[in-house]
Design a protein around this motif. Structure first.
Motif, PDB file in Angstrom:
ATOM      1  N   ALA A   1       0.846  -1.200   0.000  1.00 46.43           N
ATOM      2  CA  ALA A   1       0.000   0.000   0.000  1.00 46.43           C
ATOM      3  C   ALA A   1       0.873   1.238   0.000  1.00 46.43           C
ATOM      4  O   ALA A   1       1.832   1.323   0.771  1.00 46.43           O
ATOM      5  N   ILE A   2       0.550   2.171  -0.875  1.00 52.92           N
ATOM      6  CA  ILE A   2       1.268   3.441  -0.953  1.00 52.92           C
ATOM      7  C   ILE A   2       0.277   4.563  -0.692  1.00 52.92           C
ATOM      8  O   ILE A   2      -0.780   4.638  -1.340  1.00 52.92           O
ATOM      9  N   LEU A   3       0.604   5.406   0.252  1.00 51.94           N
ATOM     10  CA  LEU A   3      -0.210   6.581   0.548  1.00 51.94           C
ATOM     11  C   LEU A   3       0.582   7.823   0.170  1.00 51.94           C
ATOM     12  O   LEU A   3       1.686   8.044   0.655  1.00 51.94           O
TER      13      LEU A   3
ATOM     14  N   ASP B   1      -3.653  12.373  -0.149  1.00 48.24           N
ATOM     15  CA  ASP B   1      -4.895  11.750   0.338  1.00 48.24           C
ATOM     16  C   ASP B   1      -5.328  10.589  -0.546  1.00 48.24           C
ATOM     17  O   ASP B   1      -6.484  10.185  -0.525  1.00 48.24           O
ATOM     18  N   THR B   2      -4.398  10.036  -1.331  1.00 54.23           N
ATOM     19  CA  THR B   2      -4.713   8.920  -2.226  1.00 54.23           C
ATOM     20  C   THR B   2      -3.997   7.655  -1.786  1.00 54.23           C
ATOM     21  O   THR B   2      -2.803   7.674  -1.487  1.00 54.23           O
ATOM     22  N   VAL B   3      -4.742   6.551  -1.747  1.00 53.11           N
ATOM     23  CA  VAL B   3      -4.186   5.251  -1.383  1.00 53.11           C
ATOM     24  C   VAL B   3      -4.119   4.381  -2.632  1.00 53.11           C
ATOM     25  O   VAL B   3      -5.106   4.250  -3.363  1.00 53.11           O
ATOM     26  N   TYR B   4      -2.946   3.778  -2.859  1.00 51.58           N
ATOM     27  CA  TYR B   4      -2.760   2.807  -3.934  1.00 51.58           C
ATOM     28  C   TYR B   4      -2.494   1.450  -3.291  1.00 51.58           C
ATOM     29  O   TYR B   4      -1.606   1.321  -2.456  1.00 51.58           O
TER      30      TYR B   4
ATOM     31  N   ALA C   1       3.878   7.221  -6.533  1.00 48.64           N
ATOM     32  CA  ALA C   1       2.700   6.478  -6.977  1.00 48.64           C
ATOM     33  C   ALA C   1       3.089   5.528  -8.103  1.00 48.64           C
ATOM     34  O   ALA C   1       4.024   5.796  -8.862  1.00 48.64           O
ATOM     35  N   PRO C   2       2.415   4.397  -8.268  1.00 54.35           N
ATOM     36  CA  PRO C   2       2.709   3.475  -9.367  1.00 54.35           C
ATOM     37  C   PRO C   2       2.354   4.113 -10.709  1.00 54.35           C
ATOM     38  O   PRO C   2       1.592   5.084 -10.763  1.00 54.35           O
TER      39      PRO C   2
END
Length: 276
Positions: A105-107, A110-113, A260-261
Motif C-alpha cells: 500500500a502506498i499513501l 490523500d490517495t491510497v494505492y 505512486a505506481p
C-alpha cells in the motif's frame, strides 16, 4: 482468518505503543548516564524532530492451529513535504495458508494505492494496482482498506514514542548493539488506558479498542546515543490469543523515495464493494 483478525490488529496497534518509562533505573551509553524515565522522555522529544525513517516489522500471532499467523514486511515514512508511506507486506500467513503475493500500500497525499491479488479478485479489478481517495473510503464502502490504512497511519514514530512515557516500571537492562549501532536496552510494561491519553484523540479510541483485552503487554526498547529507538519488541495477549512483534527502525531523517505506481497500472476501486 476472520477470528484471527483482532489479534493481527492488536499487534499492529501495539507497534504504536512500543515501550514505556517511569522507574528510576539507570542506563549508560558511553559516558552518558540517564534515569530510564529521563532517557525515554528525551526519546519522545527527539522523535518529534524525525521527518522520515524506514522500518522492518515481524508480527507473529497465535490462537490455535487454525488461528495462528505471521506478517512480515517493511515500510518507508515521510511527513514532509507531504505525508507519504510505502508499506510492503511480503509474508501474510493465516492458519497455515499464505496470502498469495502479500500486499503493498502506498499513501501519497490523500490517495491510497493498493496492490493485492486478494483485493483484485474480490473487487473484480484487472489492473495490478487500485486507487481510492482517503475521503472516499467510507463512502465507497471499502471497510477493509480503511482498517488497513488506519493501522498503517499508526506507524507514527513521534506518537509511538510519546506512549512510552506512560510506563511505571521501565528499567535499563544493559548496552547492546543493534544493526551495528550501540544502544541502551530498556524493558518494562505499559498501561494501555494511561498511554492512550497521551496520543491524538482521533487515534485514542482505536488504540483502546484494539488493546482493550490485552494482558501483560511487555516491551523491550533499544535506544541509540541520540535516544532514538532502533529496535522494539512487544508481546501481549487477547483472551487465549497472543502476539509477538519486532520492529527495527533506521534511516532517521534520510531521504526516502515514495512514488505512486505508473498510471497505466492503476485502476479505480469499484464502489459499494467490501461494505461494512
Amino acid at each position: 482468518m476472520r477470528r484471527l483478525a483482532p489479534v493481527v490488529a492488536l499487534g499492529a496497534a501495539a507497534l504504536v505503543a512500543v515501550a514505556g518509562c517511569g522507574a528510576q533505573s539507570t542506563g549508560s551509553l558511553g559516558n552518558v548516564k540517564l534515569a530510564a524515565a529521563d532517557a525515554v522522555q528525551q526519546s519522545a522529544q527527539k522523535a518529534e524532530e524525525v521527518t522520515s525513517y524506514s522500518a522492518d516489522v515481524v508480527l507473529d500471532a497465535s490462537g490455535g492451529e487454525k488461528e495462528s499467523g505471521k506478517i512480515q514486511g517493511s515500510m518507508l515514512y515521510q511527513s514532509k513535504p507531504q505525508l507519504a508511506t510505502d508499506i510492503r507486506l511480503d509474508t501474510i500467513t493465516f492458519g497455515g495458508q499464505n496470502v498469495p503475493g502479500g500486499a503493498r500500500a502506498i499513501l501519497t497525499g490523500d490517495t491510497v494505492y493498493v496492490k493485492s491479488e486478494l483485493i483484485n479478485r474480490f473487487a473484480g479489478t484487472t489492473k495490478p494496482w487500485t486507487k481510492v481517495s482517503l475521503s472516499e473510503l467510507d463512502a465507497k464502502g471499502q471497510s477493509e482498506i480503511r482498517k488497513f490504512m488506519d493501522q498503517a497511519q499508526q506507524f507514527d514514530l513521534a506518537g509511538t514514542v510519546k506512549l512510552l512515557t506512560a510506563s511505571k516500571d521501565v528499567k535499563a537492562v544493559g548496552i547492546e548493539t543493534v544493526g551495528g549501532v550501540d544502544t541502551t536496552h530498556y524493558s518494562g510494561t505499559f498501561p494501555v488506558a494511561e498511554a492512550a491519553q497521551l496520543i491524538d484523540p482521533a487515534k485514542r479510541e482505536k488504540l483502546q479498542e484494539q488493546l482493550s483485552q490485552a494482558k501483560n503487554v511487555k516491551f523491550d526498547l533499544w535506544a541509540d546515543a541520540q535516544n532514538l529507538p532502533r529496535k522494539v519488541t512487544l508481546s501481549g495477549a487477547e483472551k487465549e490469543a497472543t502476539f509477538n512483534l519486532t520492529a527495527l527502525f533506521k534511516g532517521f531523517n534520510e531521504p526516502v523515495e515514495i512514488t505512486a505506481p505508473p498510471a497505466d497500472q492503476v485502476g479505480d476501486m469499484p464502489e459499494h464493494r467490501g461494505g461494512n
